[in-house]
Structure formats: C-alpha cells, structure tokens
Scaffold this motif. Structure first.
Motif, PDB file in Angstrom:
ATOM      1  N   GLY A  17       8.007  -0.116  10.973  1.00 19.64           N
ATOM      2  CA  GLY A  17       8.182   1.294  10.647  1.00 19.64           C
ATOM      3  C   GLY A  17       8.992   2.034  11.705  1.00 19.64           C
ATOM      4  N   VAL A  18       9.676   3.086  11.279  1.00 18.94           N
ATOM      5  CA  VAL A  18      10.498   3.912  12.171  1.00 18.94           C
ATOM      6  C   VAL A  18      10.088   5.369  12.008  1.00 18.94           C
ATOM      7  CG1 VAL A  18      12.840   4.677  12.708  1.00 18.94           C
ATOM      8  CG2 VAL A  18      12.441   2.301  12.061  1.00 18.94           C
ATOM      9  N   ARG A  19       9.943   6.072  13.103  1.00 21.12           N
ATOM     10  CA  ARG A  19       9.587   7.482  13.047  1.00 21.12           C
ATOM     11  C   ARG A  19      10.842   8.329  12.871  1.00 21.12           C
ATOM     12  NH1 ARG A  19       6.707  11.370  17.617  1.00 21.12           N
ATOM     13  NH2 ARG A  19       5.627  12.745  16.133  1.00 21.12           N
ATOM     14  N   ALA A  54       0.825  -1.199   0.000  1.00 21.96           N
ATOM     15  CA  ALA A  54       0.000   0.000   0.000  1.00 21.96           C
ATOM     16  C   ALA A  54       0.864   1.256   0.000  1.00 21.96           C
ATOM     17  CB  ALA A  54      -0.912  -0.004   1.218  1.00 21.96           C
ATOM     18  N   GLN A  55       0.374   2.299  -0.687  1.00 21.86           N
ATOM     19  CA  GLN A  55       1.094   3.562  -0.717  1.00 21.86           C
ATOM     20  C   GLN A  55       1.116   4.171   0.677  1.00 21.86           C
ATOM     21  OE1 GLN A  55      -0.579   6.484  -3.325  1.00 21.86           O
ATOM     22  NE2 GLN A  55       1.097   7.929  -3.061  1.00 21.86           N
ATOM     23  N   ALA A  56       2.253   4.710   1.086  1.00 20.75           N
ATOM     24  CA  ALA A  56       2.407   5.319   2.400  1.00 20.75           C
ATOM     25  C   ALA A  56       2.351   6.838   2.278  1.00 20.75           C
ATOM     26  CB  ALA A  56       3.733   4.886   3.034  1.00 20.75           C
ATOM     27  N   TRP A  57       1.779   7.473   3.295  1.00 18.42           N
ATOM     28  CA  TRP A  57       1.665   8.926   3.340  1.00 18.42           C
ATOM     29  C   TRP A  57       2.315   9.438   4.618  1.00 18.42           C
ATOM     30  CZ3 TRP A  57      -0.601  11.654  -0.639  1.00 18.42           C
ATOM     31  CH2 TRP A  57      -1.333  10.910  -1.575  1.00 18.42           C
ATOM     32  N   LYS A  58       2.865  10.651   4.518  1.00 14.68           N
ATOM     33  CA  LYS A  58       3.433  11.298   5.698  1.00 14.68           C
ATOM     34  C   LYS A  58       2.628  12.549   6.024  1.00 14.68           C
ATOM     35  CE  LYS A  58       8.217   9.808   6.157  1.00 14.68           C
ATOM     36  NZ  LYS A  58       9.610  10.267   6.366  1.00 14.68           N
ATOM     37  N   TRP A 102       5.955   9.590  10.775  1.00 11.77           N
ATOM     38  CA  TRP A 102       5.649   8.194  10.475  1.00 11.77           C
ATOM     39  C   TRP A 102       5.174   8.047   9.032  1.00 11.77           C
ATOM     40  CZ3 TRP A 102       6.784   4.316  13.684  1.00 11.77           C
ATOM     41  CH2 TRP A 102       6.818   4.532  15.075  1.00 11.77           C
ATOM     42  N   GLU A 103       5.433   6.910   8.433  1.00  9.47           N
ATOM     43  CA  GLU A 103       4.806   6.558   7.165  1.00  9.47           C
ATOM     44  C   GLU A 103       3.513   5.825   7.484  1.00  9.47           C
ATOM     45  OE1 GLU A 103       7.461   4.460   4.572  1.00  9.47           O
ATOM     46  OE2 GLU A 103       8.339   6.339   3.849  1.00  9.47           O
ATOM     47  N   LEU A 104       2.380   6.375   7.027  1.00 10.16           N
ATOM     48  CA  LEU A 104       1.064   5.858   7.375  1.00 10.16           C
ATOM     49  C   LEU A 104       0.444   5.142   6.183  1.00 10.16           C
ATOM     50  CD1 LEU A 104      -0.241   9.008   9.300  1.00 10.16           C
ATOM     51  CD2 LEU A 104       0.968   7.014  10.216  1.00 10.16           C
ATOM     52  N   VAL A 105      -0.227   4.046   6.470  1.00  8.92           N
ATOM     53  CA  VAL A 105      -0.861   3.231   5.436  1.00  8.92           C
ATOM     54  C   VAL A 105      -2.309   2.960   5.853  1.00  8.92           C
ATOM     55  CG1 VAL A 105       1.316   2.164   4.754  1.00  8.92           C
ATOM     56  CG2 VAL A 105      -0.075   1.079   6.528  1.00  8.92           C
TER      57      VAL A 105
END
Length: 291
Positions: free
Chosen positions: A43-45, A2-6, A262-265
């Motif tokens: 994931g890493v912030r 899935a595409q990730a959003w910041k 964070w990268e959010l999905v």
C-alpha cells in the motif's frame, strides 16, 4: 480481496468520538470497543487533497505526516483557514479561550462561537475557560495580547500533550489551577479590544468526556503506519485526535491523523505491528516567568 476504507479523521460529537470515512460513513466509538485494521502489503499513502478537492497529482506522502497533504495541497488548505488569517472578513463572532493540557501546558486560542466547545475537544484540552467573545479581529488581538504580555503560546505540539496525560492531577480543582491563574493575570492587562465582551472564569473539565478518569496510563505512541502493518486494541480513552488502545503489551496511543491517506483493510492478527515509540518521563513544561 477485502474491501478497503479510507479514514477522513476523528470528530467529536455530543456523544463522544466518531471515526469518519470517505463517502460519508461514520463509526461512533465507545469505551471497550475493539479498534482493528491493517494496511495492505504494497500500500501507498496518498495526499488527501485540500478544501474538499482531491490532490491533482495523487502525490505520495510520508507515513509520519499528520497533515496527510503534499506541500502544495497543504499550502492551499492553510491559505483559506482562520489560523492563517486567510478569512479576516469572517462576520461570525469568536470566542477567546484558555486551555490546559497538563502540568505547565496552558495555551490561548480562538474558535467560532457557533462551534461551542468542539474545538477544545478536538485539541485534547483537559480543561478550559472562555475569556471573552467578539468579532474575529478583536479575538485575534486579544490572543496576541496574551502571547506578548504573558508569553502564553497559541500552539502546543500534540506529542507533548499526549506524553503528559499519564501525569494529570486527579481533582478537577487542581486541574483548573493553572488556567485560573493565567485568567487572573489576563483580565488585569490593559489593551483589551473594546468590542470583545469579557466572560467570567468557569473551568470546563474534559477528563470524563475523554474517558481518562479510570483509564490505564499509556506507555507509548504509534509513530507511523506502514504497508503490511496492522493494529488491534481495546479503546480505553480518547483525547483530541488520539485513541488510547489497550494491547497485549500495554496501552498505546494512535494519532488518527496518521490513518488518513491509507487504504485500510481488516486486520488478520490481534497485535500492533506498526512502529511504536515509548514515552519518556514527562518533562517540566512550565512557562518561564508566567506562574
């Protein structure tokens, strides 16, 4: 995958709250909208950088940090802020205001006149009034005058603000009482800068704008985002950076500043699996000797 959003933060417009994303995308929010996202496992912030520039170290940061910056980027960002007096020669006029966030919680602050009430919406002020307007340093001196003479703080922690929202008075007049009283004391003080133009008392109430009029009270707050966790809930209110989300176990507050870095999905479930802290009974935050 899935595409990730910041997420780059929550902003307030004349039409209400708007989530903003890296790359310029905007997501206007409305009451009843479902907010749903997850942090991918592993994931890493990362630090969001400073002044529009990415962090050169891509430093990892704590999940509980609301600033979302490493120590060095936080220092650089603050060095060029009005709050740190880093731009004392700013030629723009500034407003001095009194803001109320709940029983016993009044603060003094300043904001550029051109921003209107945006700063008050961003801070989650339940109601406010202007005190006056003038050059930056005159506004700063007025702010310090109230802090020294009336012991009115210029900062109130967001954790304190959100914990008392469930105990707000129901009427606008009652919500304005403490601001009105502090305003009356402030205008009687000597030592106001001559270059600051005083303004009459006029309380502006944000309960309607925040959607708090009929919203159920929140019972807790998301402490932090974690890798592999998710969140899903219906937006019932918003104030400052906070989203009030109705979930199966009640209304929970999400500080959107925790989303940055964070990268959010998309979320796979409809629950909240991030750590949540229940609110304690509201304490009496009344400033000693002021009221």
């Amino acid at each position: 995958m899935a595409q990730a959003w910041k997420c780059s933060g929550l902003r307030w417009s004349a039409r209400g709250p708007v989530l903003t994303w890296d790359g310029g995308r905007h997501s206007p929010l409305s009451w009843g909208k479902r907010i749903s996202f997850a942090v991918a496992a592993g994931g890493v912030r990362e630090c969001v950088g400073a002044r529009g520039h990415p962090c050169p170290l891509r430093a990892g940061i704590s999940g509980r940090s609301t600033g979302a910056r490493c120590e060095e980027c936080a220092r650089l960002d603050r060095a060029h802020s009005v709050a740190a007096d880093g731009i004392a020669d700013d030629p723009r006029p500034y407003h001095v205001y009194l803001a109320w966030f709940g029983p016993g919680l009044v603060k003094v602050g300043i904001t550029a006149v051109e921003r209107g009430s945006a700063r008050l919406l961003e801070q989650g002020a339940v109601c406010f009034t202007w005190l006056g307007a003038g050059p930056l340093m005159a506004a700063r001196r007025t702010e310090e005058l109230l802090r020294a003479a009336l012991r009115v703080p210029d900062r109130i922690p967001y954790a304190v603000k959100r914990a008392v929202r469930a105990a707000l008075p129901t009427g606008e007049e009652e919500r304005a009482d403490e601001v009105r009283e502090v305003y009356g004391k402030a205008v009687q003080l000597g030592g106001w800068p001559e270059s600051l133009t005083r303004e009459p008392f006029r309380s502006v109430d944000h309960v309607g704008a925040f959607g708090l009029t009929d919203a159920p009270a929140a019972s807790g707050e998301v402490r932090q985002l974690v890798a592999g966790g998710s969140l899903s809930g219906e937006l019932v209110a918003a104030a400052g950076p906070d989203l009030h989300l109705a979930a199966p176990d009640g209304v929970v507050v999400l500080d959107t500043r925790l989303m940055r870095g964070w990268e959010l999905v998309p979320a796979a479930s409809g629950d909240i699996s991030f750590p949540v802290r229940d609110f304690e009974a509201p304490a009496d935050h009344r400033q000693d000797g002021l009221f």
